[in-house]
Scaffold this motif. Structure first.
Motif, short mmCIF file in Angstrom:
data_model
loop_
_atom_site.label_atom_id
_atom_site.label_comp_id
_atom_site.label_asym_id
_atom_site.label_seq_id
_atom_site.Cartn_x
_atom_site.Cartn_y
_atom_site.Cartn_z
N SER A 1 -1.79 5.17 -7.07
CA SER A 1 -0.30 5.08 -7.56
C SER A 1 0.77 5.22 -6.62
O SER A 1 1.90 4.51 -6.40
CB SER A 1 -0.12 5.76 -8.77
N GLN A 2 0.59 6.29 -5.69
CA GLN A 2 1.77 6.67 -5.00
C GLN A 2 1.37 6.16 -3.62
O GLN A 2 2.47 5.88 -2.63
CB GLN A 2 1.96 8.24 -4.77
N GLY A 3 0.34 5.80 -3.03
CA GLY A 3 -0.04 5.51 -1.51
C GLY A 3 0.58 6.48 -0.51
O GLY A 3 0.36 7.56 -0.89
N LEU A 4 0.63 5.97 0.39
CA LEU A 4 1.22 6.80 1.70
C LEU A 4 2.49 7.61 1.12
O LEU A 4 3.04 8.70 1.80
CB LEU A 4 1.51 6.19 2.81
N ALA A 5 3.27 7.11 0.21
CA ALA A 5 4.66 7.82 -0.12
C ALA A 5 4.43 9.26 -0.48
O ALA A 5 5.28 10.21 -0.58
CB ALA A 5 5.29 6.82 -1.20
N PHE A 6 3.13 9.39 -1.05
CA PHE A 6 2.83 10.88 -1.48
C PHE A 6 2.85 11.89 -0.45
O PHE A 6 3.41 13.02 -0.94
CB PHE A 6 1.22 10.81 -1.85
N PHE A 7 2.63 11.36 0.86
CA PHE A 7 2.81 12.42 2.00
C PHE A 7 4.22 12.38 2.74
O PHE A 7 4.29 13.41 3.37
CB PHE A 7 1.57 11.97 2.87
N LEU A 8 4.72 11.57 2.28
CA LEU A 8 6.12 11.31 2.96
C LEU A 8 7.34 11.57 2.09
O LEU A 8 8.47 11.68 2.57
CB LEU A 8 6.16 9.83 3.63
N SER A 9 7.11 11.59 0.80
CA SER A 9 8.26 11.76 -0.21
C SER A 9 8.58 13.10 -0.51
O SER A 9 7.50 14.12 -0.77
CB SER A 9 8.00 10.77 -1.23
N ALA A 10 9.66 13.78 -0.96
CA ALA A 10 10.11 14.86 -1.43
C ALA A 10 10.04 15.11 -2.78
O ALA A 10 10.42 16.02 -3.38
CB ALA A 10 11.29 15.44 -0.75
N GLU A 11 10.11 13.90 -3.45
CA GLU A 11 10.45 13.77 -4.94
C GLU A 11 9.20 14.26 -5.69
O GLU A 11 7.94 13.51 -5.49
CB GLU A 11 10.78 12.29 -5.63
N TRP A 12 9.26 15.17 -6.60
CA TRP A 12 8.31 15.60 -7.50
C TRP A 12 8.69 15.52 -8.92
O TRP A 12 9.39 16.54 -9.34
CB TRP A 12 7.84 16.95 -6.96
#
Length: 320
Positions: free
Chosen positions: A55-66
């Motif tokens: 669902s998140q893709g690589l954005a999981f490792f690069l995003s600070a939103e939780w």
């Protein structure tokens, strides 16, 4: 007589060869078990986190939103908190551990070395939750009343680096977690340094003293170069301990999944976030936490691999 003894020796040799072969198989099986367990743990966490990864893709490792409410997960904030708290711990613990190890091996009288060494080793056996409770009830009030205001007034005004020391006087935060981690890893690093310092041949140190060297010169120019590889290994052992610590950090880090450069504001680490939220997590949220566990596995593996690479390069440079 030779006709009767030769079969006996032949049978014994065959039995010894068979026992040696089974012993080798048993040792190989233990190594294979460890490798399979390691790979199984990593792959199980990756498989459990597949839903969040899809669902998140690589954005999981690069995003600070939780944001669990909107099913948006980014691992950057807990990764940052994990790395920064571990680095703070090592910056504080390594000099202290080196000083204690040198004191116990070169300066302290013989009657003091045994009790102090035993006390330091006992510190390593204290449960991490005790360190967390001590940090929350003892260290946090000190940070709130004295340390945080001083850092704000003196270091927070510096250009550039001042942003690291600006924040409200809460007491809990990344810096406090780093301090607690430093206290926790000091016994591990000190024990390793002390043991390897004791392996330095006495004749080397006595020769240096005979040439007029001071204790500091002997420690810095003789003892430390002789034990450099083992000392670096002990430091990275403490770093691995700091990266994976859970309960002690969860008490004092603030548990705020927000990326901020200030060391005085609340933050979180991967292990603390998993410990705090895993019991109540469901579906995608649980998948995201499992994927965070896989990220922590990778971070620890990379750190320890770098340690092995550094030790190998040192060994080649020294001609070993």
């Amino acid at each position: 007589m030779s006709a009767t003894t030769l079969p006996v020796h032949s049978t014994r040799d065959q039995r010894d060869a068979r026992a040696d072969r089974w012993f080798r198989y048993a040792l190989g099986a233990t190594v294979a078990f460890v490798l399979l367990a390691l790979a199984g743990a990593a792959l199980s966490m990756l498989w459990g986190g597949r839903e969040a990864l899809q669902s998140q893709g690589l954005a999981f490792f690069l995003s600070a939103e939780w944001n669990p409410v909107e099913n948006r997960y980014g691992a950057l904030a807990p990764i940052y908190g994990t790395v920064v708290t571990a680095l703070i711990a090592m910056l504080l613990a390594v000099p202290v551990s080196f000083g204690i190890a040198v004191f116990l091996t070169e300066v302290a009288p013989r009657w003091m070395r045994g009790p102090v060494s035993a006390a330091i080793e006992l510190l390593a056996g204290i449960p991490s939750i005790i360190y967390g409770m001590w940090g929350l009830f003892v260290l946090v009030p000190v940070m709130t009343a004295h340390v945080t205001p001083w850092l704000n007034d003196n270091l927070g005004t510096l250009p550039g680096l001042g942003i690291l020391f600006q924040g409200p006087p809460l007491g809990i935060g990344v810096l406090t977690a780093g301090l607690v981690l430093a206290i926790m890893v000091v016994p591990f690093i000190t024990s390793v340094m002390r043991e390897v310092f004791l392996t330095v041949p006495t004749r080397l140190k006595e020769s240096a003293y005979a040439l007029g060297s001071t204790k500091w010169e002997v420690c810095w120019d003789i003892v430390l170069p002789y034990t450099r590889s083992a000392v670096i290994g002990g430091i990275f052992l403490g770093l691995g301990r700091a990266l994976g610590e859970t309960m002690a950090v969860a008490f004092v880090v603030g548990n705020s999944v927000r990326l901020t450069p200030s060391l005085l504001e609340p933050g979180t680490t991967i292990a603390a976030l998993i410990a705090n939220d895993f019991g109540e997590a469901t579906e995608t949220y649980r998948s995201a936490l499992l994927l965070l566990g896989f990220v922590l596995f990778i971070v620890t593996f990379v750190v320890l691999s770098l340690a092995r690479l550094m030790l190998a390069r040192l060994a080649r440079r020294e001609g070993n």
